[in-house]
Design a protein around this motif. Structure first.
Motif, PDB file in Angstrom:
ATOM      1  N   ARG A 115       0.872  -1.180   0.000  1.00  0.00           N
ATOM      2  CA  ARG A 115       0.000   0.000   0.000  1.00  0.00           C
ATOM      3  C   ARG A 115       0.902   1.220   0.000  1.00  0.00           C
ATOM      4  N   GLN A 116       0.637   2.143  -0.909  1.00  0.00           N
ATOM      5  CA  GLN A 116       1.449   3.354  -1.016  1.00  0.00           C
ATOM      6  C   GLN A 116       0.579   4.554  -0.642  1.00  0.00           C
ATOM      7  N   ILE A 117       0.938   5.226   0.449  1.00  0.00           N
ATOM      8  CA  ILE A 117       0.143   6.344   0.964  1.00  0.00           C
ATOM      9  C   ILE A 117       1.006   7.601   1.005  1.00  0.00           C
ATOM     10  N   PHE A 118       0.469   8.677   0.447  1.00  0.00           N
ATOM     11  CA  PHE A 118       1.168   9.964   0.434  1.00  0.00           C
ATOM     12  C   PHE A 118       0.546  10.864   1.486  1.00  0.00           C
ATOM     13  N   LEU A 119       1.371  11.391   2.375  1.00  0.00           N
ATOM     14  CA  LEU A 119       0.914  12.322   3.401  1.00  0.00           C
ATOM     15  C   LEU A 119       1.204  13.740   2.911  1.00  0.00           C
ATOM     16  N   ALA A 120       0.148  14.536   2.780  1.00  0.00           N
ATOM     17  CA  ALA A 120       0.268  15.883   2.221  1.00  0.00           C
ATOM     18  C   ALA A 120      -0.047  16.941   3.277  1.00  0.00           C
ATOM     19  N   PRO A 121       0.556  18.119   3.149  1.00  0.00           N
ATOM     20  CA  PRO A 121       0.219  19.223   4.052  1.00  0.00           C
ATOM     21  C   PRO A 121      -1.071  19.894   3.586  1.00  0.00           C
ATOM     22  N   PRO A 122      -1.721  20.652   4.465  1.00  0.00           N
ATOM     23  CA  PRO A 122      -2.918  21.377   4.032  1.00  0.00           C
ATOM     24  C   PRO A 122      -2.591  22.467   3.013  1.00  0.00           C
ATOM     25  N   SER A 123      -1.364  23.001   3.061  1.00  0.00           N
ATOM     26  CA  SER A 123      -0.919  24.010   2.093  1.00  0.00           C
ATOM     27  C   SER A 123       0.604  24.044   2.103  1.00  0.00           C
ATOM     28  N   PHE A 124       1.163  24.607   1.047  1.00  0.00           N
ATOM     29  CA  PHE A 124       2.617  24.740   0.993  1.00  0.00           C
ATOM     30  C   PHE A 124       3.102  25.707   2.070  1.00  0.00           C
ATOM     31  N   GLU A 125       2.327  26.748   2.329  1.00  0.00           N
ATOM     32  CA  GLU A 125       2.705  27.730   3.347  1.00  0.00           C
ATOM     33  C   GLU A 125       2.778  27.089   4.733  1.00  0.00           C
ATOM     34  N   GLU A 126       1.835  26.215   5.027  1.00  0.00           N
ATOM     35  CA  GLU A 126       1.853  25.521   6.317  1.00  0.00           C
ATOM     36  C   GLU A 126       3.064  24.598   6.406  1.00  0.00           C
ATOM     37  N   LEU A 127       3.392  23.956   5.309  1.00  0.00           N
ATOM     38  CA  LEU A 127       4.567  23.089   5.294  1.00  0.00           C
ATOM     39  C   LEU A 127       5.828  23.900   5.596  1.00  0.00           C
ATOM     40  N   GLU A 128       5.966  25.052   4.965  1.00  0.00           N
ATOM     41  CA  GLU A 128       7.136  25.895   5.219  1.00  0.00           C
ATOM     42  C   GLU A 128       7.181  26.328   6.685  1.00  0.00           C
ATOM     43  N   ARG A 129       6.040  26.679   7.241  1.00  0.00           N
ATOM     44  CA  ARG A 129       5.984  27.078   8.650  1.00  0.00           C
ATOM     45  C   ARG A 129       6.470  25.941   9.551  1.00  0.00           C
ATOM     46  N   ARG A 130       6.043  24.721   9.259  1.00  0.00           N
ATOM     47  CA  ARG A 130       6.454  23.567  10.067  1.00  0.00           C
ATOM     48  C   ARG A 130       7.959  23.316   9.959  1.00  0.00           C
ATOM     49  N   ILE A 131       8.485  23.400   8.750  1.00  0.00           N
ATOM     50  CA  ILE A 131       9.921  23.155   8.556  1.00  0.00           C
ATOM     51  C   ILE A 131      10.745  24.206   9.298  1.00  0.00           C
ATOM     52  N   ARG A 132      10.359  25.462   9.160  1.00  0.00           N
ATOM     53  CA  ARG A 132      11.093  26.530   9.852  1.00  0.00           C
ATOM     54  C   ARG A 132      10.936  26.409  11.366  1.00  0.00           C
ATOM     55  N   GLY A 133       9.792  25.936  11.805  1.00  0.00           N
ATOM     56  CA  GLY A 133       9.516  25.810  13.233  1.00  0.00           C
ATOM     57  C   GLY A 133      10.373  24.776  13.938  1.00  0.00           C
ATOM     58  N   ARG A 134      10.940  23.847  13.184  1.00  0.00           N
ATOM     59  CA  ARG A 134      11.828  22.850  13.786  1.00  0.00           C
ATOM     60  C   ARG A 134      13.057  23.502  14.410  1.00  0.00           C
ATOM     61  N   GLY A 135      13.569  24.524  13.726  1.00  0.00           N
ATOM     62  CA  GLY A 135      14.751  25.212  14.211  1.00  0.00           C
ATOM     63  C   GLY A 135      16.024  24.389  14.149  1.00  0.00           C
ATOM     64  N   THR A 136      16.052  23.368  13.288  1.00  0.00           N
ATOM     65  CA  THR A 136      17.222  22.485  13.232  1.00  0.00           C
ATOM     66  C   THR A 136      18.034  22.639  11.955  1.00  0.00           C
ATOM     67  N   ASP A 137      17.517  23.370  10.971  1.00  0.00           N
ATOM     68  CA  ASP A 137      18.170  23.442   9.667  1.00  0.00           C
ATOM     69  C   ASP A 137      18.673  24.843   9.357  1.00  0.00           C
ATOM     70  N   SER A 138      19.747  24.899   8.584  1.00  0.00           N
ATOM     71  CA  SER A 138      20.236  26.176   8.069  1.00  0.00           C
ATOM     72  C   SER A 138      19.256  26.681   7.011  1.00  0.00           C
ATOM     73  N   GLU A 139      19.386  27.941   6.646  1.00  0.00           N
ATOM     74  CA  GLU A 139      18.515  28.492   5.601  1.00  0.00           C
ATOM     75  C   GLU A 139      18.708  27.736   4.288  1.00  0.00           C
ATOM     76  N   ASP A 140      19.945  27.366   3.971  1.00  0.00           N
ATOM     77  CA  ASP A 140      20.192  26.597   2.745  1.00  0.00           C
ATOM     78  C   ASP A 140      19.460  25.256   2.788  1.00  0.00           C
ATOM     79  N   ALA A 141      19.535  24.579   3.924  1.00  0.00           N
ATOM     80  CA  ALA A 141      18.856  23.284   4.057  1.00  0.00           C
ATOM     81  C   ALA A 141      17.344  23.458   3.961  1.00  0.00           C
ATOM     82  N   ILE A 142      16.827  24.528   4.546  1.00  0.00           N
ATOM     83  CA  ILE A 142      15.386  24.798   4.458  1.00  0.00           C
ATOM     84  C   ILE A 142      14.984  24.997   3.001  1.00  0.00           C
ATOM     85  N   GLN A 143      15.762  25.777   2.275  1.00  0.00           N
ATOM     86  CA  GLN A 143      15.442  26.016   0.865  1.00  0.00           C
ATOM     87  C   GLN A 143      15.504  24.723   0.057  1.00  0.00           C
TER      88      GLN A 143
END
Length: 182
Positions: A115-143
């Motif tokens: 079974r192949q299941i894709f987990l999607a965010p509600p929006s790209f903006e929300e995804l970016e907010r979550r990634i930045r909220g981790r606080g573990t990545d450099s700006e280059d890694a975030i991009q």
């Protein structure tokens, strides 16, 4: 023979959180522990979070056929050790792989009945907010993660089902239903 379920989605979509909740409610599921070349994050433990390997050891596993799938992402390699997955399936347990898109494509070729299941965010903006909220990545890694996320989101149609992770409880219920656990 057990069943194999593959969950993928972009970095930051909540795969790890959803899988933790799924396992708490369904302890019979066996989740593969991936191998990686990246450094451990705070709180991660060898053999539980990942198997942390040097690039040389990881490359040797690839050459030996010891990985079911593998991919390079954001400068690090990730892969699924083959033997434990096959052992658990033979034992009749449900097996869950939480992996990246390229790995999911490789598994599809090896295990067409997975079974192949894709987990999607509600929006790209929300995804970016979550990634930045981790606080573990450099700006280059975030991009890099955001660029990769756009590519991954365009691949949703390749999967048997898409679960939008806008409400964790609802996403969990949908995932359980897709896995035949509900």
């Amino acid at each position: 023979m057990g069943t194999l379920t593959v969950i993928t989605g972009p970095s930051g979509v909540g795969k790890g959180t959803l899988v933790q909740r799924l396992l708490a409610r369904n302890p019979s599921i066996w989740v593969s522990v991936s191998a990686t070349t990246r450094a451990p994050r705070e709180g991660e433990r060898e053999g539980e979070s990942y198997f942390f390997h040097s690039r040389e050891r990881f490359d040797a596993l690839v050459q030996e056929g010891g990985l079911l799938e593998w991919a390079e992402f954001a400068g690090n390699c990730y892969g699924t050790p083959r033997a434990p997955v096959e052992q658990q399936l033979q034992a009749g347990r449900p097996v869950l792989l939480e992996i990246e898109l390229e790995g999911a494509r490789q598994v599809r070729r090896s295990f067409s009945k997975a079974r192949q299941i894709f987990l999607a965010p509600p929006s790209f903006e929300e995804l970016e907010r979550r990634i930045r909220g981790r606080g573990t990545d450099s700006e280059d890694a975030i991009q890099q993660r955001l660029l990769r996320a756009r590519e991954e989101l365009s691949a949703q149609g390749e999967f048997d089902a898409v679960v939008v992770n806008d409400d964790l409880d609802q996403a969990l219920l949908k995932l359980e239903g897709l896995m035949g656990l509900g």
